[in-house]
Design a protein around this motif. Structure first.
Motif, PDB file in Angstrom:
ATOM      1  N   GLY A  47      29.896  37.915  26.221  1.00  0.00           N
ATOM      2  CA  GLY A  47      29.053  36.984  25.488  1.00  0.00           C
ATOM      3  C   GLY A  47      29.070  35.578  26.037  1.00  0.00           C
ATOM      4  O   GLY A  47      28.036  35.038  26.437  1.00  0.00           O
ATOM      5  N   CYS A  48      30.229  34.945  26.085  1.00  0.00           N
ATOM      6  CA  CYS A  48      30.343  33.548  26.526  1.00  0.00           C
ATOM      7  C   CYS A  48      30.817  33.410  27.968  1.00  0.00           C
ATOM      8  O   CYS A  48      30.910  32.285  28.477  1.00  0.00           O
ATOM      9  N   ARG A  49      31.137  34.508  28.628  1.00  0.00           N
ATOM     10  CA  ARG A  49      31.571  34.538  30.022  1.00  0.00           C
ATOM     11  C   ARG A  49      32.861  33.772  30.265  1.00  0.00           C
ATOM     12  O   ARG A  49      33.149  33.334  31.380  1.00  0.00           O
ATOM     13  N   SER A  50      33.649  33.576  29.253  1.00  0.00           N
ATOM     14  CA  SER A  50      34.937  32.905  29.421  1.00  0.00           C
ATOM     15  C   SER A  50      35.995  33.930  29.826  1.00  0.00           C
ATOM     16  O   SER A  50      35.900  35.111  29.487  1.00  0.00           O
ATOM     17  N   SER A  51      37.005  33.460  30.571  1.00  0.00           N
ATOM     18  CA  SER A  51      38.048  34.350  31.063  1.00  0.00           C
ATOM     19  C   SER A  51      38.987  34.734  29.938  1.00  0.00           C
ATOM     20  O   SER A  51      39.321  33.913  29.071  1.00  0.00           O
ATOM     21  N   PHE A  52      39.421  35.970  29.949  1.00  0.00           N
ATOM     22  CA  PHE A  52      40.392  36.429  28.972  1.00  0.00           C
ATOM     23  C   PHE A  52      41.783  35.932  29.337  1.00  0.00           C
ATOM     24  O   PHE A  52      42.064  35.579  30.492  1.00  0.00           O
ATOM     25  N   GLU A  53      42.668  35.904  28.358  1.00  0.00           N
ATOM     26  CA  GLU A  53      44.027  35.471  28.605  1.00  0.00           C
ATOM     27  C   GLU A  53      44.786  36.503  29.438  1.00  0.00           C
ATOM     28  O   GLU A  53      44.439  37.683  29.466  1.00  0.00           O
TER      29      GLU A  53
END
Length: 411
Positions: free
Chosen positions: A359-365
């Motif tokens: 959805g937001c294309r942010s990296s996972f932890e």
């Protein structure tokens, strides 16, 4: 006969008196526990390394719990709702066990509820009833204009408290107005009650029987202790009843009623409803509108009788047809087919598709190796239909605001 002489004076008695006086002064200075001001920043505690990861993990755990409690079953719901909001304006609402007070918090949450109600139920209508000093007063009629209701709540005369509430008068006022609404709509009453007593002119159980016969659902939110008559009303009319624990719990109980309730087996069978999609017009000279009986510029023209109205959704005052726009039906449609709950992905899962949120294309932890952080929940959730991964924030946004999975929509 002369009175007996007083007991001899001792220093121990003087000491006892002084000790009691010190205790009273100390109690006055400290105050009561529920009167102290709570500072939310004092709750935050750092771990041994000076990090706030444990606090963030706790917040995420609460969000996950709220996500899991969401009902996504495909059931029949009444998306055309007629709801009366009953506000208790008795003297009991001046108590300050809910900050800043019961009245101020109730009015603030009521304004937020009205905005969210019309956002999620655009083709529904709402009205407001207030009760104080043993009588009930209809503050606003059933309408689909949220600004009209919010404007009425902000008026000073509608915030004054007096006497005791009358639950029966408020319910009878709502029943008399709901008896004229169409049968295809869901008839509901929501009572926000802060008093433990009610001043009724008759037998309230007769009112409950009328509610059952006319199929009006009544839900109650209590701000003090549990009241048996409120629980009976909610149980007999297939409503809900809850008692507020604190400010966030009050908001949760109230906003749970934004979603349309499920249609019971005793409800009437669904029937076709005639709706019109009016066209918008622009005018150089004002003309008379049928909703306010005033000359205004622009508006919408009813496709059946050509009468002009100012806003949508509404009912035509000439022919009675329901006038809506296509986005209004689209925002009501998602209640019937909600997005399925996403499945949490375990930390040991690996692969190229687990690098970023769809959805937001942010990296996972990065998955934790050991220690206390390894016990907390994962921040990755998979859609059971399209198999794409989402973060927790996108999961909540999809289910609470968007109501459509981006991965499924892309397919």
């Amino acid at each position: 006969m002369p009175p007996p002489p007083p007991p001899p004076y001792t220093q121990e008695e003087d000491v006892d008196v002084d000790i009691e006086g010190d205790d009273e002064d100390t109690g006055k200075e400290q105050g009561l526990a529920w009167e102290e001001f709570k500072r939310s920043w004092d709750v935050l505690q750092e771990d041994e390394e000076g990090s706030l990861q444990s606090v963030v993990a706790t917040i995420k755990q609460q969000q996950i719990r709220r996500r899991l409690l969401r009902d996504t079953d495909t059931i029949q719901r009444g998306i055309i709702r007629f709801l009366f909001l009953v506000l208790d304006l008795s003297n009991a609402m001046l108590e300050k066990d809910l900050r800043p007070s019961r009245l101020d918090l109730t009015l603030t949450l009521a304004e937020s509820f009205i905005g969210e109600y019309f956002d999620q139920n655009p083709i529904s209508q709402l009205g407001i009833i207030i009760t104080r000093d043993g009588v009930a007063e209809k503050l606003t009629e059933l309408s689909g204009n949220p600004m009209e209701h919010i404007r009425a709540l902000k008026e000073k005369k509608n915030k004054e408290t007096a006497g005791e509430p009358s639950l029966q008068n408020a319910l009878e006022t709502a029943r008399s107005s709901l008896s004229h609404v169409p049968t295809h709509g869901s008839r509901e009453v929501l009572v926000l009650c802060g008093s433990l007593t009610t001043c009724d002119p008759g037998n309230i159980f007769d009112t409950i029987d009328r509610f059952k016969r006319e199929k009006i659902r009544c839900s109650v939110i209590g701000l003090t202790a549990e009241v048996q008559v409120c629980r009976t009303i909610a149980k007999e009319t297939n409503g809900t009843y809850g008692v507020v624990l604190n400010e966030p719990h009050y908001k949760d109980l109230l906003f749970e009623l934004v979603t349309p309730p499920a249609v019971t087996s005793s409800a009437e069978a669904a029937s076709l409803v005639a709706m019109g999609f009016p066209r918008r017009i622009t005018e150089r000279t004002p003309s008379m509108c049928m909703c306010h009986k005033k000359p205004v510029l622009g508006g919408y023209v009813c496709p059946q009788c050509s009468a002009k109205v100012c806003e949508l959704p509404t009912d035509c005052d000439v022919c009675g047809m329901a006038l809506v726009a296509s986005p209004h039906l689209a925002r009501s449609y998602h209640h019937l087919f909600p997005v399925k709950n996403f499945v949490e992905v375990k930390w040991d899962a690996s692969g190229a598709d687990t690098a970023r949120c769809f959805g937001c294309r942010s990296s996972f932890e990065t998955p934790p190796q050991s220690g206390a952080l390894a016990q907390r929940a994962s921040d990755r959730f998979r859609c059971p239909e399209c198999k794409h991964l989402f973060c927790l924030e996108c999961d909540l946004f999809v289910h609470e605001a968007l109501h459509n999975c981006p991965g499924c929509a892309q397919r």
